[in-house]
Write an enzyme that holds these catalytic residues in place. Structure first.
Site, PDB file in Angstrom:
ATOM      1  N   HIS A   1       0.844  -1.209   0.000  1.00  0.00           N
ATOM      2  CA  HIS A   1       0.000   0.000   0.000  1.00  0.00           C
ATOM      3  C   HIS A   1       0.874   1.253   0.000  1.00  0.00           C
ATOM      4  O   HIS A   1       0.620   2.211  -0.751  1.00  0.00           O
ATOM      5  CB  HIS A   1      -0.897   0.046   1.248  1.00  0.00           C
ATOM      6  CG  HIS A   1      -1.938  -1.018   1.316  1.00  0.00           C
ATOM      7  ND1 HIS A   1      -2.141  -1.790   2.433  1.00  0.00           N
ATOM      8  CD2 HIS A   1      -2.880  -1.428   0.412  1.00  0.00           C
ATOM      9  CE1 HIS A   1      -3.149  -2.629   2.228  1.00  0.00           C
ATOM     10  NE2 HIS A   1      -3.606  -2.432   1.008  1.00  0.00           N
TER      11      HIS A   1
ATOM     12  N   LYS B   1     -17.799  -6.489   7.863  1.00  0.00           N
ATOM     13  CA  LYS B   1     -16.556  -7.237   7.666  1.00  0.00           C
ATOM     14  C   LYS B   1     -15.805  -7.346   8.991  1.00  0.00           C
ATOM     15  O   LYS B   1     -15.580  -6.335   9.659  1.00  0.00           O
ATOM     16  CB  LYS B   1     -15.698  -6.502   6.614  1.00  0.00           C
ATOM     17  CG  LYS B   1     -14.715  -7.407   5.925  1.00  0.00           C
ATOM     18  CD  LYS B   1     -14.184  -6.718   4.670  1.00  0.00           C
ATOM     19  CE  LYS B   1     -12.922  -7.370   4.158  1.00  0.00           C
ATOM     20  NZ  LYS B   1     -12.369  -6.655   3.021  1.00  0.00           N
TER      21      LYS B   1
ATOM     22  N   ARG C   1      -1.475  -5.858  -8.559  1.00  0.00           N
ATOM     23  CA  ARG C   1      -0.294  -6.659  -8.230  1.00  0.00           C
ATOM     24  C   ARG C   1       0.033  -7.633  -9.348  1.00  0.00           C
ATOM     25  O   ARG C   1       1.189  -7.866  -9.676  1.00  0.00           O
ATOM     26  CB  ARG C   1      -0.532  -7.439  -6.927  1.00  0.00           C
ATOM     27  CG  ARG C   1      -0.593  -6.550  -5.716  1.00  0.00           C
ATOM     28  CD  ARG C   1      -1.187  -7.251  -4.541  1.00  0.00           C
ATOM     29  NE  ARG C   1      -2.576  -7.644  -4.817  1.00  0.00           N
ATOM     30  CZ  ARG C   1      -3.420  -8.098  -3.909  1.00  0.00           C
ATOM     31  NH1 ARG C   1      -3.017  -8.265  -2.677  1.00  0.00           N
ATOM     32  NH2 ARG C   1      -4.663  -8.409  -4.223  1.00  0.00           N
TER      33      ARG C   1
ATOM     34  N   SER D   1      -3.053  -7.880   2.703  1.00  0.00           N
ATOM     35  CA  SER D   1      -3.304  -7.755   4.143  1.00  0.00           C
ATOM     36  C   SER D   1      -3.760  -9.101   4.699  1.00  0.00           C
ATOM     37  O   SER D   1      -3.374  -9.498   5.797  1.00  0.00           O
ATOM     38  CB  SER D   1      -4.379  -6.704   4.406  1.00  0.00           C
ATOM     39  OG  SER D   1      -3.967  -5.451   3.942  1.00  0.00           O
TER      40      SER D   1
HETATM   41  O1  PNS Z   1      -8.746  -2.902  -0.096  1.00  0.00           O
HETATM   42  P1  PNS Z   1      -9.982  -3.460  -0.725  1.00  0.00           P
HETATM   43  O2  PNS Z   1     -10.795  -4.177   0.303  1.00  0.00           O
HETATM   44  O3  PNS Z   1      -9.663  -4.284  -1.941  1.00  0.00           O
HETATM   45  O4  PNS Z   1     -10.858  -2.200  -1.221  1.00  0.00           O
HETATM   46  C1  PNS Z   1     -12.088  -2.390  -1.859  1.00  0.00           C
HETATM   47  C2  PNS Z   1     -12.844  -1.048  -1.987  1.00  0.00           C
HETATM   48  C3  PNS Z   1     -12.909  -0.335  -0.671  1.00  0.00           C
HETATM   49  C4  PNS Z   1     -12.135  -0.162  -2.990  1.00  0.00           C
HETATM   50  C5  PNS Z   1     -14.265  -1.371  -2.537  1.00  0.00           C
HETATM   51  O5  PNS Z   1     -14.829  -2.411  -1.799  1.00  0.00           O
HETATM   52  C6  PNS Z   1     -15.196  -0.154  -2.465  1.00  0.00           C
HETATM   53  O6  PNS Z   1     -15.022   0.799  -3.178  1.00  0.00           O
HETATM   54  N1  PNS Z   1     -16.197  -0.225  -1.574  1.00  0.00           N
HETATM   55  C7  PNS Z   1     -17.137   0.849  -1.346  1.00  0.00           C
HETATM   56  C8  PNS Z   1     -18.527   0.466  -1.808  1.00  0.00           C
HETATM   57  C9  PNS Z   1     -18.676   0.651  -3.290  1.00  0.00           C
HETATM   58  O7  PNS Z   1     -18.493   1.721  -3.838  1.00  0.00           O
HETATM   59  N2  PNS Z   1     -19.033  -0.452  -3.967  1.00  0.00           N
HETATM   60  C10 PNS Z   1     -19.230  -0.474  -5.395  1.00  0.00           C
HETATM   61  C11 PNS Z   1     -17.906  -0.590  -6.106  1.00  0.00           C
HETATM   62  S1  PNS Z   1     -18.108  -0.468  -7.831  1.00  0.00           S
END
Ligand code: PNS
Length: 168
Positions: free
Chosen positions: A18, A42, A96, A134
């Site tokens: 990150h 979560k 990645r 993570s």
């Molecule tokens: O670190 P992560 O868990 O891979 O991040 C995922 C994240 C936070 C980017 C994604 O889950 C997100 O944007 N969640 C917010 C809800 C949302 O907008 N959902 C629709 C995505 S198109």
């Protein structure tokens, strides 16, 4: 107008991968907002407040290599709404390996539909972190494996405290 990017994620916990992405985003933007998703459904190792505090401390300690202004914030609901509220031009996501791409493309295209003016920028992580997540870091640490160099030293300290408290 300042060039602002949102770097969203769960950051449970922040890894060196990150941090590498944050550093790579810096030359392209005036401000990078590291935005921690508030997701009550979560199960997490660190609370939102703990994650924010860790990121702030690590960012402060890495100030020399972070050339943009770094803001650490939280958000709930849709990323597209948050990015628009923040008047961000871009959302940063780290890629990645090709296995990340399918999901990231879905996210990016859905976000584009919801917020057409916000561009998703994919940054390729350093090769040494291409297997890092993570989730894996937590698993390896929980079973006593060595995670030196994969997460900032502060994160290892905080993870040790969690294990001592019986949380994993
Ligand atoms: O670190 P992560 O868990 O891979 O991040 C995922 C994240 C936070 C980017 C994604 O889950 C997100 O944007 N969640 C917010 C809800 C949302 O907008 N959902 C629709 C995505 S198109």
């Amino acid at each position: 107008m300042i060039r602002r990017a949102i770097y969203p994620g769960s950051f449970d916990p922040l890894t060196c991968g990150h941090l590498d992405i944050i550093a790579r985003a810096c030359p392209m933007f005036d401000e990078v907002v590291v935005a921690v998703l508030v997701n009550p459904n979560k199960v997490a190792m660190f609370s939102i407040e703990e994650r924010v505090a860790i990121i702030r401390d690590v960012v402060a300690a890495s100030a020399a290599k972070l050339t943009a202004r770094i803001v650490v914030d939280t958000f709930g609901g849709l990323l597209a709404d948050y990015a628009q509220q923040q008047q961000a031009q871009a959302v940063i996501r780290g890629i990645r390996a090709i296995s990340d791409y399918d999901y990231e493309q879905q996210l990016a295209l859905m976000n584009r539909r919801l917020a057409p003016k916000v561009e998703t920028v994919f940054l390729l992580s350093a090769q040494e972190y291409s297997y890092l997540s993570s989730r894996l870091v937590k698993e390896v640490f929980t079973y006593g494996g060595n995670i030196d160099g994969l997460v900032p030293a502060l994160v290892i300290e905080k993870m040790k405290e969690k294990i001592q408290q019986g949380v994993s």
